[in-house]
Design an enzyme around this catalytic site. Sequence first.
Site, mmCIF file in Angstrom:
data_model
loop_
_atom_site.group_PDB
_atom_site.id
_atom_site.type_symbol
_atom_site.label_atom_id
_atom_site.label_comp_id
_atom_site.label_asym_id
_atom_site.label_seq_id
_atom_site.Cartn_x
_atom_site.Cartn_y
_atom_site.Cartn_z
ATOM 1 N N CYS A 1 0.801 -1.232 0.000
ATOM 2 C CA CYS A 1 0.000 0.000 0.000
ATOM 3 C C CYS A 1 0.827 1.272 0.000
ATOM 4 O O CYS A 1 0.462 2.248 -0.663
ATOM 5 C CB CYS A 1 -0.968 -0.004 1.173
ATOM 6 S SG CYS A 1 -0.179 0.107 2.810
ATOM 7 N N HIS B 1 -1.894 1.009 7.029
ATOM 8 C CA HIS B 1 -2.463 0.967 5.683
ATOM 9 C C HIS B 1 -2.638 2.371 5.147
ATOM 10 O O HIS B 1 -3.158 3.262 5.827
ATOM 11 C CB HIS B 1 -3.807 0.234 5.669
ATOM 12 C CG HIS B 1 -4.354 0.076 4.286
ATOM 13 N ND1 HIS B 1 -3.641 -0.529 3.278
ATOM 14 C CD2 HIS B 1 -5.534 0.473 3.721
ATOM 15 C CE1 HIS B 1 -4.350 -0.525 2.160
ATOM 16 N NE2 HIS B 1 -5.494 0.085 2.408
ATOM 17 N N ASP C 1 -8.530 2.716 -3.336
ATOM 18 C CA ASP C 1 -7.476 1.903 -2.733
ATOM 19 C C ASP C 1 -7.024 0.871 -3.752
ATOM 20 O O ASP C 1 -7.837 0.066 -4.235
ATOM 21 C CB ASP C 1 -8.036 1.224 -1.474
ATOM 22 C CG ASP C 1 -6.988 0.478 -0.661
ATOM 23 O OD1 ASP C 1 -5.845 0.336 -1.141
ATOM 24 O OD2 ASP C 1 -7.316 0.048 0.452
#
Length: 278
Positions: free
Chosen positions: A73, A112, A127
């Site tokens: 991420c 995250h 995302d």
Amino acid sequence: MSQTELSNVDLYLQRLGFDSPPPPTLESLRELQSRHTCVFPFETLSTMLRLPVPIDLASVERKILYAGRGGYCYELNNMFLALLLHLGFEARGITGRVVMGGPEDALVARTHRLCLVTVSGVRYIADVGFGGMVPTAPLRLDTEEEQPTGHEPYRIVHQDSSYILRAKVAGEWRPMYVFDLQMQSDIDYQIGNWYVCTHPQSPFMGQLMVARTGEGLRRTLNNGSYAVHRTGLESVRRQITAVDELIELLEREFEIRVPHHPEFRQVVGQVIAPQPML
């Protein structure tokens, strides 16, 4: 060059299948996110090898656009945010706490990174770096209704000052991560990334996790366990038992160019070896 500027937008867009820059619309955002999770895999080869993971934009571009790798991420959503800003989207980074597989009220670390995008006054989360359960479409923030994607449906539940992202898996709503809209700076991402790629308690350390989406399917690899999940069908799983088999799988199914590291084969052999019974 500032950290928000990409060095080769044309190559990035070509990899995503665009001949020209798309306009900053919701339709474009949907297409960008869907294609991104298909083209650029989530992978933890560096943390499997216990190598540092630089997350400055230049390093991320070299790794993903030129070295044939994917990322996690802090890399994928960093590069994706830079692309959105270049295309004229109103967007910024935010962070969350991963609670998948555990209680959703657990105060775990902020590990995250994702994007908050506003289109025509409506807020969405986007995302492209959440592994095997990455949402494949932007999700509207200010509603608790079920939201379809090209894969599982999701919903966002607002609780106090936070939001919980849930996915519907096998008919059950399961928590993925908890996030808020707090402003983040580069040092916030660096601290979270430092934990993920160096701390002995990080779930990524010494582990191989790879994921990539396709039309109506997800491919996942957890150490030696490979699975193909197709929408509405039973998942197909198999255990990888040989190093060459795993390398071939990474190259064929995930389109990852394995790194030239002297201990790569040895480490792969360790992660796919059967674990002792406790």
